[in-house]
Enzyme design. Sequence first.
Site, PDB file in Angstrom:
ATOM      1  N   CYS A   2      42.164  31.403  28.589  1.00  0.00           N
ATOM      2  CA  CYS A   2      41.905  30.651  27.362  1.00  0.00           C
ATOM      3  C   CYS A   2      40.890  29.527  27.562  1.00  0.00           C
ATOM      4  O   CYS A   2      40.817  28.941  28.651  1.00  0.00           O
ATOM      5  CB  CYS A   2      43.196  30.041  26.854  1.00  0.00           C
ATOM      6  SG  CYS A   2      44.530  31.210  26.674  1.00  0.00           S
ATOM      7  N   ARG A  27      35.306  33.640  30.546  1.00  0.00           N
ATOM      8  CA  ARG A  27      36.611  33.435  31.168  1.00  0.00           C
ATOM      9  C   ARG A  27      37.580  34.566  30.833  1.00  0.00           C
ATOM     10  O   ARG A  27      38.606  34.705  31.496  1.00  0.00           O
ATOM     11  CB  ARG A  27      37.201  32.101  30.716  1.00  0.00           C
ATOM     12  CG  ARG A  27      36.379  30.906  31.142  1.00  0.00           C
ATOM     13  CD  ARG A  27      36.889  29.657  30.481  1.00  0.00           C
ATOM     14  NE  ARG A  27      38.238  29.348  30.901  1.00  0.00           N
ATOM     15  CZ  ARG A  27      38.550  28.575  31.938  1.00  0.00           C
ATOM     16  NH1 ARG A  27      37.601  28.055  32.669  1.00  0.00           N
ATOM     17  NH2 ARG A  27      39.798  28.329  32.246  1.00  0.00           N
ATOM     18  N   TRP A  74      43.593  34.292  25.476  1.00  0.00           N
ATOM     19  CA  TRP A  74      43.951  35.469  26.286  1.00  0.00           C
ATOM     20  C   TRP A  74      45.463  35.573  26.180  1.00  0.00           C
ATOM     21  O   TRP A  74      46.184  34.711  26.691  1.00  0.00           O
ATOM     22  CB  TRP A  74      43.506  35.247  27.725  1.00  0.00           C
ATOM     23  CG  TRP A  74      43.550  36.457  28.604  1.00  0.00           C
ATOM     24  CD1 TRP A  74      42.571  37.388  28.777  1.00  0.00           C
ATOM     25  CD2 TRP A  74      44.625  36.852  29.471  1.00  0.00           C
ATOM     26  NE1 TRP A  74      42.970  38.342  29.684  1.00  0.00           N
ATOM     27  CE2 TRP A  74      44.223  38.040  30.122  1.00  0.00           C
ATOM     28  CE3 TRP A  74      45.884  36.332  29.757  1.00  0.00           C
ATOM     29  CZ2 TRP A  74      45.039  38.702  31.042  1.00  0.00           C
ATOM     30  CZ3 TRP A  74      46.694  36.989  30.668  1.00  0.00           C
ATOM     31  CH2 TRP A  74      46.266  38.160  31.299  1.00  0.00           C
ATOM     32  N   ASN A  99      45.812  25.493  25.971  1.00  0.00           N
ATOM     33  CA  ASN A  99      45.755  26.369  27.152  1.00  0.00           C
ATOM     34  C   ASN A  99      47.006  26.098  27.971  1.00  0.00           C
ATOM     35  O   ASN A  99      47.454  24.953  28.048  1.00  0.00           O
ATOM     36  CB  ASN A  99      44.545  26.038  28.035  1.00  0.00           C
ATOM     37  CG  ASN A  99      43.249  26.500  27.424  1.00  0.00           C
ATOM     38  OD1 ASN A  99      43.238  27.125  26.361  1.00  0.00           O
ATOM     39  ND2 ASN A  99      42.150  26.184  28.090  1.00  0.00           N
ATOM     40  N   GLY A 100      47.523  27.136  28.631  1.00  0.00           N
ATOM     41  CA  GLY A 100      48.696  26.939  29.485  1.00  0.00           C
ATOM     42  C   GLY A 100      49.924  27.592  28.891  1.00  0.00           C
ATOM     43  O   GLY A 100      49.830  28.394  27.949  1.00  0.00           O
ATOM     44  N   GLU A 483      37.120  45.157  49.071  1.00  0.00           N
ATOM     45  CA  GLU A 483      36.347  44.498  48.016  1.00  0.00           C
ATOM     46  C   GLU A 483      35.529  45.532  47.229  1.00  0.00           C
ATOM     47  O   GLU A 483      35.418  45.443  46.001  1.00  0.00           O
ATOM     48  CB  GLU A 483      35.449  43.416  48.636  1.00  0.00           C
ATOM     49  CG  GLU A 483      34.453  42.747  47.702  1.00  0.00           C
ATOM     50  CD  GLU A 483      35.084  41.981  46.539  1.00  0.00           C
ATOM     51  OE1 GLU A 483      36.317  41.890  46.466  1.00  0.00           O
ATOM     52  OE2 GLU A 483      34.317  41.509  45.687  1.00  0.00           O
ATOM     53  N   LYS A 487      35.896  46.041  43.268  1.00  0.00           N
ATOM     54  CA  LYS A 487      34.761  45.926  42.346  1.00  0.00           C
ATOM     55  C   LYS A 487      34.676  47.170  41.476  1.00  0.00           C
ATOM     56  O   LYS A 487      34.488  47.085  40.274  1.00  0.00           O
ATOM     57  CB  LYS A 487      33.428  45.769  43.101  1.00  0.00           C
ATOM     58  CG  LYS A 487      33.149  44.438  43.739  1.00  0.00           C
ATOM     59  CD  LYS A 487      32.718  43.346  42.802  1.00  0.00           C
ATOM     60  CE  LYS A 487      33.895  42.579  42.280  1.00  0.00           C
ATOM     61  NZ  LYS A 487      34.481  41.557  43.064  1.00  0.00           N
ATOM     62  N   GLU A 490      37.586  47.333  38.929  1.00  0.00           N
ATOM     63  CA  GLU A 490      37.511  46.274  37.919  1.00  0.00           C
ATOM     64  C   GLU A 490      36.535  46.607  36.800  1.00  0.00           C
ATOM     65  O   GLU A 490      36.829  46.384  35.644  1.00  0.00           O
ATOM     66  CB  GLU A 490      37.012  44.969  38.560  1.00  0.00           C
ATOM     67  CG  GLU A 490      38.051  44.117  39.211  1.00  0.00           C
ATOM     68  CD  GLU A 490      37.450  42.834  39.782  1.00  0.00           C
ATOM     69  OE1 GLU A 490      38.024  41.783  39.543  1.00  0.00           O
ATOM     70  OE2 GLU A 490      36.394  42.887  40.461  1.00  0.00           O
ATOM     71  N   HIS A 506      47.306  58.414  58.045  1.00  0.00           N
ATOM     72  CA  HIS A 506      48.672  58.002  57.705  1.00  0.00           C
ATOM     73  C   HIS A 506      48.896  58.006  56.195  1.00  0.00           C
ATOM     74  O   HIS A 506      49.766  57.285  55.704  1.00  0.00           O
ATOM     75  CB  HIS A 506      48.958  56.618  58.289  1.00  0.00           C
ATOM     76  CG  HIS A 506      48.828  56.591  59.780  1.00  0.00           C
ATOM     77  ND1 HIS A 506      49.763  57.185  60.600  1.00  0.00           N
ATOM     78  CD2 HIS A 506      47.872  56.102  60.587  1.00  0.00           C
ATOM     79  CE1 HIS A 506      49.386  57.027  61.869  1.00  0.00           C
ATOM     80  NE2 HIS A 506      48.221  56.384  61.883  1.00  0.00           N
ATOM     81  N   LYS A 605      38.395  35.701  33.977  1.00  0.00           N
ATOM     82  CA  LYS A 605      37.667  35.100  35.093  1.00  0.00           C
ATOM     83  C   LYS A 605      38.555  34.128  35.863  1.00  0.00           C
ATOM     84  O   LYS A 605      38.590  34.141  37.090  1.00  0.00           O
ATOM     85  CB  LYS A 605      36.431  34.382  34.546  1.00  0.00           C
ATOM     86  CG  LYS A 605      35.563  33.718  35.607  1.00  0.00           C
ATOM     87  CD  LYS A 605      34.828  34.759  36.402  1.00  0.00           C
ATOM     88  CE  LYS A 605      33.973  34.179  37.505  1.00  0.00           C
ATOM     89  NZ  LYS A 605      33.764  35.193  38.575  1.00  0.00           N
TER      90      LYS A 605
HETATM   91  C1  G6P Z   1      40.369  36.752  38.847  1.00  0.00           C
HETATM   92  C2  G6P Z   1      38.881  37.047  38.841  1.00  0.00           C
HETATM   93  C3  G6P Z   1      38.428  37.447  40.239  1.00  0.00           C
HETATM   94  C4  G6P Z   1      38.800  36.377  41.253  1.00  0.00           C
HETATM   95  C5  G6P Z   1      40.291  36.025  41.184  1.00  0.00           C
HETATM   96  C6  G6P Z   1      40.599  34.772  41.983  1.00  0.00           C
HETATM   97  O1  G6P Z   1      41.075  37.915  39.101  1.00  0.00           O
HETATM   98  O2  G6P Z   1      38.591  38.071  37.911  1.00  0.00           O
HETATM   99  O3  G6P Z   1      37.028  37.642  40.243  1.00  0.00           O
HETATM  100  O4  G6P Z   1      38.498  36.825  42.532  1.00  0.00           O
HETATM  101  O5  G6P Z   1      40.677  35.747  39.838  1.00  0.00           O
HETATM  102  O6  G6P Z   1      39.962  33.697  41.369  1.00  0.00           O
HETATM  103  P1  G6P Z   1      39.462  32.390  42.098  1.00  0.00           P
HETATM  104  O7  G6P Z   1      38.757  31.609  41.029  1.00  0.00           O
HETATM  105  O8  G6P Z   1      40.718  31.687  42.570  1.00  0.00           O
HETATM  106  O9  G6P Z   1      38.578  32.779  43.211  1.00  0.00           O
END
Ligand code: G6P
Length: 610
Positions: A2, A27, A74, A99-100, A483, A487, A490, A506, A605
Amino acid sequence: MCGIVGAIAQRDVVPLLVDGLKRLEYRGYDSAGIAVVVADSVRRVRRTGRVAEMEAAALAEGLGANLGIGHTRWATHGGVTESNAHPHISDGELALVHNGIIENHEAQRERLRALGYAFESQTDTEVVAHLIHHHRKQGVSLLAALQATVKELHGAYALAVIDKRDPATLVTARMGCPLLIGLGEGENFVASDVSAIVSATRRVIFLEEGDTAELTCDGVRVFDASDAQVMREVHVSEVSLASLELGPYRHFMQKEIHEQPRAIADTVEGILDAGGFDAALFGKDADAVLADVASVQILACGTSYYAGLTARYWIEAIAGLPCAVDIASEYRYRSVVGNPKQLVVTISQSGETLDTMEALKYAKAQGQDKTLSICNVPESALPRASKLVLHTRAGAEIGVASTKAFTTQLVALFTLAVTLGKLRGRVDTAQQADFLNALRHLPGSVQHALNLEPQVALWAEKFAPRQHALFLGRGTHYPIALEGALKLKEISYIHAEGYPAGELKHGPLALVDTQMPVVVIAPNDALLEKVKSNIQEVRARGGEMFVFTDADSSFSASEGVHVIRTPRHVGILSPIVHAIPVQLLAYHTALARGTDVDKPRNLAKSVTVE
Ligand code: G6P
C-alpha cells in the site's frame, strides 16, 4: 505494498495526488482512491485496477481541491473491491487512508457497532475512521482525536486523515510503517515513500515510531508518542527524478538491469572513497562492533535472502567465520540460541520488509546487539534499527523483481567478508589489493555480460512456451541458480526450481524430459568438472540444456546443449557477473509471454505485512 500520499496547498492538489500515486504504483497494488475536502464536503473516487482508471474517474467528476489524500491498496483484510479500497469515510465527515494492519480491529468494530456505527467494508482500516470520528464528537480537534485513537490501536499503521469541518488541516500518524512529511513553500505533503512527492519537494521529515503530526499550508507540527511537540530533523532527499522515470526503456526492470554497471560502480566508489576494506565503512562504531565477532547470522527475504546465501561462501572462505543464513519469516518464529558475539546482518532493498524487521527485533531480544543492515534506502526502518549500515547505491529500484539491488547487495556483502577477514588477520595487504582490483573491474565485466542480451533473447523464445524450468549451479553459483528460477517464476509465471547441481539425482532428475529446459550456471571454477557430469545426467534423459559458462572454460555446445559464454572468468566475483544473464533470460521470456513485467500479478515491491 500500500502507498499513501496527501497534500495541503493553495493550488489544486488532485494532479499532485494522482502523480504521487502513479509513482507509488511500483510497490504493488490492486485498487486506488483519493478523497478531497471541497466546499464543506468530502468527495471521494475509488477504483479497482490501475491508478489511470481512478484518474479518469476523478477527471470525469471534475474533482479539484486544496486538501486531499490518496492511496494504493494491496488487499489484506477484505477482497479487491471498490468498497474495500481507501480512502474510508466516517459519517460523510472525515476521510482516512491507512497502511499496515490493525490487529485489534475486531474488538474495536464491536465497540463501534455498539456506539451506532455501520460498516461498509471488510477492512481493518474502517474502524480507525470511525474511532477518530467518535473522538471528534467529544469536541476535540482533529489532531487530538487522532492522538486519542492511535492509543487504542494495536498493530502497525501509517495514517493520513482529512475532515470537512477542518479544511485547513491534514493530520497523520505513524507506527511500524514508513511515513514522511514533505515541506514545500506554502504547501506541505505526507507520503509513505519519498518518490510520491519528490517532484514537489525534496525537503522531508521522517516521522519516528509513535509520532503524530498536523500539517497546514504554512507549517508542520510534530508530536511524539506522549503527545509532546518535538523537532524532527529535516533531510534533503537524494532520490533522483531520473531514477523514477522510464527514459528510453520499455520497462523499469530492463532499465534497472542495464543500470547495473553504474549501480555497482557507485557502490564500489563508496568503498574506494573510504580507503578500501575499512571498518569505518560500516559506521562510526564499527571497530568496536566488528572487533570480536564470533559468527555471522544473515536475515532476509526473497532476492535479498539469495544474496545472503551467496555471502555465506565468502564469509566462511575469506573471514573464516561460521555463517548462518535464514529466511526472516522462519527465523523470527524459531527458538534461536542467541550469541552476543554474533553479528546479525539484515539485507533489504527497501529497508521496510516486515518479516526482516521483526526478525531483527527478535535477534536483538536474544541479546544480540551487533547488528548491521545492508540496505538500499538509507532512511528506512532497518538501517535505523541497526548499529551499523552499509548503503548500497543502486538508486531507486522500481521493478518489482529485484535486479540492481541484488548485485549491489553482493558487492556490499563481499566487502563485509573481506573487512571481517582483514580484522581477523586472515587477509593480507596484497590480497586486499587483489580484491579491490576485482571490484574495480566488476562494472566492466557486468557490461560484457549485458552485451550477451541478443543471444539470451534467442533462448527466451525457446523458454516462452514451456511450463517448467530447472536451474542448476554449484558453490557460489547455486544461489544464482535459485535467483534465476525466482526471477523466471516472478515475471513470466513459468514454474521454475533452483537446485544445487549435486542434488540432481536426489529428486529433480525425475522431472527431466524433453519439455523441461535445464539452465546450468557453470563457470570455469573448481567445480566445473563436477557440473559437467551433472549435465551428462540430464542429457542422458533427453533434457535440453542451456549453459552459461566462461570464455576460458573448455565447455562446448553439442546436440541438445546450448552454450552462452560470459566473457572471461572473473574469479571470486563470478556469481555477480552470472546474475546478469539469468535476469535477462527471465526478462525476455516474460516479454515473449506478454506479462506485466514491472508489476507481476499478486506481487508487491515492499512486503510490509506478514
Ligand atoms: C519482495 C520483492 C522482492 C524482494 C523481497 C525482499 O518479494 O518483490 O524483489 O527481494 O520482497 O525485499 P527487500 O526490500 O527486503 O529486499
